[in-house]
Structures are given as structure tokens and as C-alpha cells.
Write a protein that holds these residues in place. Structure first.
Motif, short mmCIF file in Angstrom:
data_model
loop_
_atom_site.label_atom_id
_atom_site.label_comp_id
_atom_site.label_asym_id
_atom_site.label_seq_id
_atom_site.Cartn_x
_atom_site.Cartn_y
_atom_site.Cartn_z
N LEU A 230 0.81 -1.22 0.00
CA LEU A 230 0.00 0.00 0.00
C LEU A 230 0.84 1.27 0.00
CD1 LEU A 230 -2.78 -1.03 2.56
CD2 LEU A 230 -2.65 -1.47 0.09
N ARG A 231 2.14 1.13 -0.11
CA ARG A 231 2.98 2.32 -0.15
C ARG A 231 2.85 3.01 -1.50
NH1 ARG A 231 8.00 -0.70 2.87
NH2 ARG A 231 7.06 -0.68 4.96
N GLY A 232 2.95 4.32 -1.47
CA GLY A 232 2.82 5.09 -2.70
C GLY A 232 1.47 5.76 -2.85
N TYR A 233 0.55 5.43 -1.96
CA TYR A 233 -0.75 6.10 -2.00
C TYR A 233 -0.74 7.31 -1.07
CZ TYR A 233 -2.45 1.97 -4.43
OH TYR A 233 -2.62 0.96 -5.34
N ASP A 234 -1.58 8.28 -1.39
CA ASP A 234 -1.62 9.52 -0.61
C ASP A 234 -2.77 9.56 0.38
OD1 ASP A 234 0.54 10.82 -2.16
OD2 ASP A 234 -0.92 10.69 -3.79
N LYS A 235 -3.88 8.95 0.02
CA LYS A 235 -5.06 9.00 0.88
C LYS A 235 -5.76 7.65 0.90
CE LYS A 235 -6.00 13.92 0.07
NZ LYS A 235 -7.01 14.92 -0.41
N ASN B 133 -0.07 9.45 -8.62
CA ASN B 133 0.45 8.86 -9.86
C ASN B 133 -0.40 7.70 -10.37
OD1 ASN B 133 2.70 10.62 -9.77
ND2 ASN B 133 3.72 9.26 -8.32
N SER B 134 -1.56 7.51 -9.77
CA SER B 134 -2.43 6.41 -10.19
C SER B 134 -3.81 6.95 -10.53
CB SER B 134 -2.54 5.36 -9.07
OG SER B 134 -3.44 4.34 -9.43
N PRO B 135 -4.20 6.89 -11.80
CA PRO B 135 -5.51 7.43 -12.18
C PRO B 135 -6.68 6.59 -11.68
CG PRO B 135 -4.48 6.32 -14.04
CD PRO B 135 -3.46 6.34 -12.95
N ALA B 136 -6.43 5.30 -11.42
CA ALA B 136 -7.51 4.41 -10.98
C ALA B 136 -7.52 4.30 -9.45
CB ALA B 136 -7.34 3.02 -11.59
#
Length: 241
Positions: free
Chosen positions: A106-111, A131-134
Motif C-alpha cells: 500500500l505504499r505510494g498512496y496519498d489518501k 500517480n495512479s488514475p484508478a
């Protein structure tokens, strides 16, 4: 696989009150015996738990202390030959709510947003990244049944669980990232898999989800006095199956 361990502060339980299990009254209540006598307690798990909650077994209680509760205590753990198994099905979501960023997948997500509705389903976590549109959707499962080292979910047929897997498979096919975390809350758990004997439809749905691209991870959860130890274990079929 090389087991990876995550340590997080134990802000979920303090010292538990020892008791002896007497009998289950219904899915969410039981009688236990403490030093003060017979006490009705809350069971935070609707599963069968037959291998953990039986007459004479040692259990641990968490003092809730909230006004308006019918019961003073919640039964959170039960003795096994391997140590204490934590039966609280609320624990996975509580861990994720506070510590989702500590899990490597789950690293790399903001919220992250809990209890997110998609169609007719509601998932434990929805994650967003710059950085992830989905959107990424995650469902967590509490595993308390362990047989010969294999953590098996569910311990009773679950229509809701099957529905979640079908919906996650659909989301994965549509280009979303979809994950399932098995939290094996039993010290004897060395792996995790679907309980095909108890719920063959769930097992079939899990195979379908894997084929669709849903990612499955498993963590053995061991709360101590100060820390909760989360050790990654493989998601794989039990030996001989």
C-alpha cells in the motif's frame, strides 16, 4: 518466501482480564467466569469459533468502559496450543485505519478512505495516489480458524464474502487495482487460503478473483503488551490439497 515483519504500537488492547469460557448465548454474547463470578461478555465475531470458544478454555477480556453498553467486557482472545488467538474481527480494519501506510503493498498512496461503497458493495478501504488514475480497493478478512498450519477463511459460509470477491474481480477487470488482505489472528498460522470444505463457493470465487488479477496478501497478527507484530505469510493452498 522470506517472512517480512511489521511492528506497530499496540493501541488496541491494554492488559486483558483472564477468564474461563462457559458457553455461547448467541453469535455475539457468551458467559465466562472471572474472579468476580459469571459474567456476560460481548463476542466481536459472528463466526463459529468452535475450536476456540468451548467450555473450560482460557480466554482474555478487554474492559470497554463505555456508558450505555450492556456488557462491561469484550472477549478478544482465546487460548490455543500455540498461544493466544485473537478473535476480534474488528482488529483488521482498526489496524488498516491507523497503519495502512506501513504495509508494503500500500505504499505510494496519498489518501485512504474506509468503508467505501461501490455499487451494491462496501469495501474496507479505497486508496488514491497522485500517480495512479484508478482507485484501489481493499477488503480485509479476519482469519481465526487454523488447521495444520493453514489459516482458513471462512469458518462458516459467507454470502457477503463471496459477493466481495465477485465485485473485486469485476473492478480488476475494469482496470482498477483490487486487493484482499487475510489477517491470520492465530499464532499457528503459517499460510492462508480459502476454506473450500466449509464454503466451496467462496473458494471458487477466490480462484476467479485471482484469475481476474485481484492481489491476495496474508499477515499473521500477534498483539503483545506494547507492539503488534504483523508477519507476512504466503497465500497458498494447504499441503496435500
Amino acid at each position: 518466501m522470506k517472512n517480512k515483519t511489521i511492528l506497530i504500537p499496540n493501541t488496541f488492547y491494554g492488559l486483558t482480564v483472564p477468564a474461563v469460557f462457559h458457553r455461547r448465548l448467541h453469535r455475539f454474547a457468551a458467559w465466562v467466569e472471572t474472579e468476580e463470578g459469571i459474567e456476560e461478555v460481548h463476542i466481536p465475531n459472528s463466526g463459529r469459533l468452535a475450536e476456540l470458544l468451548f467450555a473450560g478454555n482460557r480466554v482474555g477480556l478487554h474492559l470497554e468502559g463505555r456508558k450505555g453498553r450492556k456488557t462491561r467486557y469484550t472477549l478478544v482472545k482465546a487460548q490455543t496450543p500455540d498461544g493466544w488467538a485473537f478473535i476480534d474481527s474488528r482488529l483488521p480494519n482498526r489496524i488498516l485505519a491507523r497503519h495502512w501506510q506501513d504495509f508494503p503493498p500500500l505504499r505510494g498512496y496519498d489518501k485512504a478512505y474506509p468503508e467505501t461503497a461501490v455499487g451494491a458493495s462496501r469495501f474496507d478501504l479505497a486508496l488514491y495516489g497522485k500517480n495512479s488514475p484508478a482507485i484501489t480497493f481493499l477488503e480485509a478478512k479476519c482469519v481465526t480458524l487454523v488447521q495444520e498450519g493453514s489459516g482458513l477463511f471462512p469458518d462458516a459460509p459467507t454470502e457477503r464474502g463471496r459477493k466481495h470477491l465477485h465485485e473485486l474481480a469485476h473492478l480488476a477487470r475494469d482496470g482498477n487495482r483490487a486487493l484482499v488482505f487475510f489477517f491470520v489472528q492465530h499464532p499457528g498460522g503459517k499460510r492462508a487460503w480459502a476454506n473450500g470444505k466449509t464454503d466451496p463457493e467462496f473458494a471458487a470465487a477466490m480462484h476467479e478473483a485471482i484469475q481476474a488479477g485481484v492481489e491476495f496478501y496474508a499477515y499473521r497478527v500477534m498483539p503483545g503488551e506494547e507492539w503488534v507484530e504483523l508477519t507476512e505469510v504466503p497465500v497458498e493452498e494447504p499441503p496435500g490439497d
